[in-house]
Scaffold this motif. Structure first.
Motif, PDB file in Angstrom:
ATOM      1  N   ARG A 188      -2.864  -1.754  -3.839  1.00 13.53           N
ATOM      2  CA  ARG A 188      -2.929  -0.891  -2.662  1.00 13.53           C
ATOM      3  C   ARG A 188      -4.370  -0.806  -2.148  1.00 13.53           C
ATOM      4  N   ALA A 239       1.102  -1.028  -6.924  1.00 12.58           N
ATOM      5  CA  ALA A 239       0.130   0.054  -6.714  1.00 12.58           C
ATOM      6  C   ALA A 239      -1.293  -0.406  -6.995  1.00 12.58           C
ATOM      7  N   ARG A 280      -0.449   3.904   2.962  1.00 17.45           N
ATOM      8  CA  ARG A 280       0.043   2.557   2.695  1.00 17.45           C
ATOM      9  C   ARG A 280      -0.465   1.581   3.755  1.00 17.45           C
ATOM     10  N   SER A 281      -1.130   2.090   4.778  1.00 10.94           N
ATOM     11  CA  SER A 281      -1.633   1.272   5.878  1.00 10.94           C
ATOM     12  C   SER A 281      -3.096   1.628   6.127  1.00 10.94           C
ATOM     13  N   MET A 339      -7.014   4.637  -0.583  1.00 11.77           N
ATOM     14  CA  MET A 339      -5.696   4.063  -0.844  1.00 11.77           C
ATOM     15  C   MET A 339      -5.492   3.768  -2.334  1.00 11.77           C
TER      16      MET A 339
END
Length: 299
Positions: free
Chosen positions: A76, A73, A150-151, A142
């Motif tokens: 991210r 995380a 996640r993208s 993010m």
């Protein structure tokens, strides 16, 4: 066997293409290495309502995030930085060196470097931030607690669909207000300490590391209040608080921070911001000077 190129024998301006490529490689290196601390800084600056998203320090944040969400995380949004940092830093360093050359900052015995460095740094920031700002918005969306993204493509499409193109640039004036003095201070301190430690201008990794680290820490500390405002604006779309969600610009953001947290609010994330910028700036300048020395040739 080809003769080795002596660092001190090279022109201070290595050429636009070399400066841009060196800057791109340095930028990607800098941001990637220190990204987890940057993620912690973002979370500490957000005005969260959930106790799970409130942190008391870097160690506390690292332990809680890694234990509840996993270490991944903390990374991210790094893809957005990698995609954006290369071109943005290429523009940044290319502009910096070009403007410094035009304003006489590279001429021997010229007193103008003390004026040239901050002017070149500010010019570089205006150009590079215009390119980097949308990627920074995506990165911070993010990074926040319980982010749905996640993208980077999914994030960009969702933000554009729900909030329009303005969401990617609502923080641009604040970013410039912050990063122009940040970059001017950074480049001025860097050039001063580098010349102090290495007056002959030899290739000296130690002077690049020390000068870069000190310059990054000083600039980061001075501009943290505006960075808190920038984070509020860039993450406003994730907030359920109407006042934050519909914050219209820098002055609005500053008023919200003052009203809710007083002077203390403007120092949110100060420690992780300085901790991020000192080593990342040292690494950035070390990488930049190394790549520049490696790639350029005698004129």
């Amino acid at each position: 066997m080809a003769d080795e190129v002596e660092y001190e024998a090279l022109s201070p301006n290595a050429g636009l293409s070399v400066n841009m490529l060196a800057g791109a490689l340095a930028g990607i290196t800098e941001h990637s290495v220190m990204f987890p601390v940057d993620s912690i800084k973002t979370r500490m600056q957000v005005f969260a309502t959930s106790p799970a998203a409130m942190y008391t320090g870097i160690g506390n944040a690292f332990t809680r995030i890694s234990s509840t969400e996993g270490v991944r995380a903390l990374w991210r949004g790094v893809s957005s930085v990698i995609v954006g940092a290369g071109p943005a830093h290429a523009v940044h360093f290319g502009t910096y060196e070009a403007v410094k050359e035009l304003t006489g900052g590279n001429r021997e015995g010229n007193v103008s470097p003390w004026l040239s460095a901050p002017f070149a740094g500010a010019s570089a920031t205006i150009a590079s931030d215009a390119l980097m700002n949308p990627f920074d918005v995506i990165k911070q969306r993010m990074q926040v607690h319980q982010s749905e993204f996640r993208s980077i493509l999914t994030c960009a499409r969702t933000v554009f669909r729900k909030e329009g193109i303005s969401a990617f640039y609502v923080s641009y004036p604040t970013t410039l207000t912050m990063t122009v003095p940040f970059t001017a201070a950074q480049f001025t301190v860097y050039e001063y300490i580098k010349k102090l430690m290495n007056p002959r201008g030899d290739y000296s990794p130690l002077s690049h590391i020390v000068a870069g680290g000190i310059a990054g820490g000083v600039a980061a500390g001075l501009t943290t209040p505006l960075d808190v405002a920038k984070t509020l604006l860039q993450t406003r779309g994730t907030s359920t608080d109407p006042e934050i969600r519909y914050c219209r610009g820098m002055l609005d953001a500053l008023r919200i921070i003052w009203r809710r947290d007083g002077l203390r609010g403007f120092s949110r994330g100060l420690t992780p911001r300085v901790v991020t910028h000192m080593p990342s700036n040292a690494l950035c300048w070390l990488s930049y000077e190394f790549f520049k020395a490696t790639m350029r040739e005698r004129p």
